[in-house]
Design a protein around this motif. Sequence first.
Motif, PDB file in Angstrom:
ATOM      1  N   UNK B 343      46.628  35.477  35.214  1.00 38.42           N
ATOM      2  CA  UNK B 343      47.199  36.819  35.404  1.00 38.42           C
ATOM      3  C   UNK B 343      46.092  37.840  35.646  1.00 38.42           C
ATOM      4  N   UNK B 344      45.005  37.687  34.927  1.00 39.89           N
ATOM      5  CA  UNK B 344      43.877  38.611  35.116  1.00 39.89           C
ATOM      6  C   UNK B 344      43.330  38.512  36.546  1.00 39.89           C
ATOM      7  N   UNK B 345      43.132  37.285  36.982  1.00 35.44           N
ATOM      8  CA  UNK B 345      42.575  37.088  38.325  1.00 35.44           C
ATOM      9  C   UNK B 345      43.541  37.603  39.388  1.00 35.44           C
ATOM     10  N   UNK B 346      44.800  37.255  39.206  1.00 40.39           N
ATOM     11  CA  UNK B 346      45.824  37.666  40.178  1.00 40.39           C
ATOM     12  C   UNK B 346      45.892  39.198  40.254  1.00 40.39           C
ATOM     13  N   UNK B 347      45.825  39.817  39.109  1.00 38.34           N
ATOM     14  CA  UNK B 347      45.881  41.278  39.062  1.00 38.34           C
ATOM     15  C   UNK B 347      44.676  41.889  39.771  1.00 38.34           C
ATOM     16  N   UNK B 348      43.516  41.309  39.565  1.00 39.80           N
ATOM     17  CA  UNK B 348      42.316  41.842  40.231  1.00 39.80           C
ATOM     18  C   UNK B 348      42.456  41.746  41.750  1.00 39.80           C
ATOM     19  N   UNK B 349      42.997  40.645  42.203  1.00 36.72           N
ATOM     20  CA  UNK B 349      43.206  40.496  43.653  1.00 36.72           C
ATOM     21  C   UNK B 349      44.140  41.581  44.166  1.00 36.72           C
TER      22      UNK B 349
END
Lengths: 567, 455
Positions: B343-349
């Motif tokens: 979720x963190x990575x997806x949000x950063x993208x």
Amino acid sequence: MKLALGCAALAVAALCGGCRGVVGSSSGTGSNSVGGGAIGSSGAIGSIGAIGSSGAIGINGGSGLGTGPTATGPCLAASSRTVRRLSEREYLNVVTELLGAPFAAVAAPMFPFEPRVAGFDNQNSALLVSAAFQESLANVAEKASAMPTASTSCLDTFARAFARNAFGRSPTSDEAQHLLAVAALGTSYANSVQLLVEAILQSPQMLYLSELGPDAPKSGATTALTQQEIASQLSFLLTGGRPDEELLLAADQGHLASSADIKAQVSRLMVTPRAKQQLRLLVNGWADMGPVAEAPKDTLYFPTYTPDVVAAMQKEFDAFVDDNVAGGQGTLSALMSATSARIPASLDSIYGTELSGGPGGSQTLDPKHRRGILSLPAVLTYHASNQHSGPITRGLLVRRQLLCQTIPPPPDSVLQQIAANPIDTTDKARTTRMKYEQHKTQASCSACHQQFDVIGFGMEEMDGIGRYRTTENGLPVDTSGQLNNTDVDGPFTGVADLSGKLGSSKMFAACFVQQFFRFAESRAPLATDQCTIDAWANAFHDGGEHVNDLIASYVSDPGFATRQEDR
Amino acid sequence: MKTDRPQFSRRDLLKAAGSTLAVPLFLKNAFAASTPGAVPNLVLLQTTNGTHQDAFWPAAGTFDSPILHRLLTDPVLGPKTTLIKGINYHAIGNPSGNGHDQGFHGLYSGFDSIPGPGGSFGGGISLDQRIAREVPFAGGQLKNIHCGVQAVNYQAINAGRISFSAVGPAQQIPCELDLYALYNKVFGASTGNAAADQAAAQTRLAQRKSILDLVANDLTALENRLGPNEKQKVDLHLTAVRDFETRLSVNHTSVSAGCSSVKPSQTGVNTGGQGNEANAEVLEHLFMEFIANTVGCNMVGVLSFQFGRGGDHFHYQWLKIPGMPADAHDLVAHLDTGNADIARIFTEIKKWYTTIVSELAARLSTIPQGNGKTALDNSLVVWGNEIATGPHGMNNIPIVFLGGAAGRLKRTGYVVDAGAQAHQRLGATLLNIMGIPAAGFGGSPTCGLISGLDL
């Protein structure tokens, strides 16, 4: 010899029996439809799938060999009257003949990106003139007009000669007059020549391949193509461009009226350099191959995948195709059984210790592992993941493209499961195969994946850039595969073994014929074409699977030079 | 919700894109006051792979979220942003392909995707093409441009996902990738190549029109020899020729001379196909600049842009997100099902996309168009997504409106949240905003307009 599988076996057969009701329920819609109808739960070949409303078989439909013409008569199907826009490649080939290769190179990037359809770039259904294309075409024509052209002292002579080469026929009197009317707007003689070039390069007569027959009232259900249209049919098939002068003269003199006349022209054109390119395109389309450079790799996983290696893979692939198609005299069997013989030095990093012989000399590969086009690094690289070997991709290549079987895309319900049960490609504790084998344990996955995973798994001895391996992540690679729902069902081990089995398959050969049909006719075969394809497939098989036998079948088919009224 | 101090400003965005906040002179001088009741310029943006829902939508009663923070907290852009919540993909029958195919082709067409050679394709005319056909844009405007970055085949599968623009069922219009060719098309042709001799320019114009007339006449003659199916193909060609001729015919003096100097801020970037992800970031910035310049100079009626192909497999290596796997599709989007790290990575993208879209809005907001209005006021930028969530969820598709649509949006700076609504309502609403009365859209002719949106 007539082969036993009946026409029913040639209809669309969607695999994935267990997906029935979910993935087997797609219905054909519109002119581009793929007939992907439901089949029996066994997914057995021989079930007849639903054909789309247009009757399209689609690239993935049908396989096997049928009976062809029957005792009651020959195949009666003919293509509909049509005009097909030239692909950008074909258009630029014509431009090359008119204005030279340097200008064509300038013009090429001015066109919008044009995707291939089912491996081929010449598919009628996709070749439209969009606003973007029209704009590009006008700009190319404008730029072309500044190119020096052969000087003549007479505008009329120039217009007629230039248009003849662009149209593949002499312009009519009206056409010539209209062109000269445009030229009259020129501010000088040179400017008038420029306007003629600009007008001809945008003209529908140049842009479209006409399959209409004479411009005269029609009588009967079918129309015979004009001699000039036959000439263009031949030349676009064999050279990718408009007819040369000899072919044009033959057309003008009515010397393309018999099958013997046409075959004589085929023999002449087949030895031209352009024909070699066309044969490459046929094989590329069949194997769904684009340029190797279109297959990017994650350098984290494949640090040795350098531009030099990419170029070498392409060079080896092209040489392999040239050697084994051999100007049409080669065979499908050779494509599936030969071992690469011209190996660029830059592939040392791919083949490694597989190579025998001294550096710079004639190095050879062990056919035990490297046999057939599927064993080439170019193919294994193009049909792979950017991070790993891509067994699913490879399995689908065999099913869809090489066996012409329908595998529908995964439904959302399955994708949700994939999300919930991820395969970690970064996992170094398991082989790629081990990671994907969980498809077997989940019914929603296995229904479809059992059709192609086991094929891709059998190619696991080759990694994502085509390097032979016996281990992955320190674990032994299991390279056992399985073919089912084919006429050569059974286990196999490795790419070479798979190639051998496919090479002996009549279904596989019939699919090659179907792909040739798509290439030659610039469209997906319809249900009504099946009889014709059967006939070609039988001749292809009986003749030893020579590529030029297919071309001979095509040009001698009654449908080659006739068209039925379009709907 | 914890909110960081707003670090974003239009100056930051433009600096990040290699530009300055100063309005280019050509744009300052480019416009007269907008005509009351003028049709707004429409920009359709489409991103892929959904979003992380929890980080996208503002909590009730707020107008901020982790993903949209930079946009919503900007003092200029936030009040001109409208979020449309509750848009659900609505299949008419049995659309082809998976969620990527269905949403990619369906969001801006309203039709079910259909099977075609090598993949799924649009089931009918797309919004951009319909607007280009039906809206009477000013004669000098390009009616539409469909462009994008890396909108190319990932592998030899899913052939339909390279373009959502279509003129009919499976009649895909290519996505234009060559930024520099687009500049040449939009700004080169419309300014008459800065011909010093107006008489020579007029002569040249007459020549080009004469050639196009000849082409059109030949096409008409050809059309008369064809059956109905074949006629459609030639008719499309004829329409393209006529459109091009109309645009050529514009009185070049009516277009601001300043726009003739519009150039990309960076040249020489490879805009080619597969394998150039290294250039994706800079191209996204350059395309936002292009869109702003094109819309700002009033050169196009509707412009659509794809951030990649449908179901894209970008790696986003340029973002250098800690722990980022090599494939944002399979290893991030699909796995966004409760894993905090994913979720963190997806949000950063997704935050990065907010930056890019904000850059476009910021650029438009710096272009004055008279009467105190800017190009952002006179335009509507629609930022959509093919799906709602990474694992192919199709409910609550993230939809963002930016701009005032030339006054046709009565209110901006809020969240429309009127419950679940079929996605066809988006298209129907946009048709009406563009002046085309429509009770429905695509395969749903009576779906109505978006509830809760003040029009």
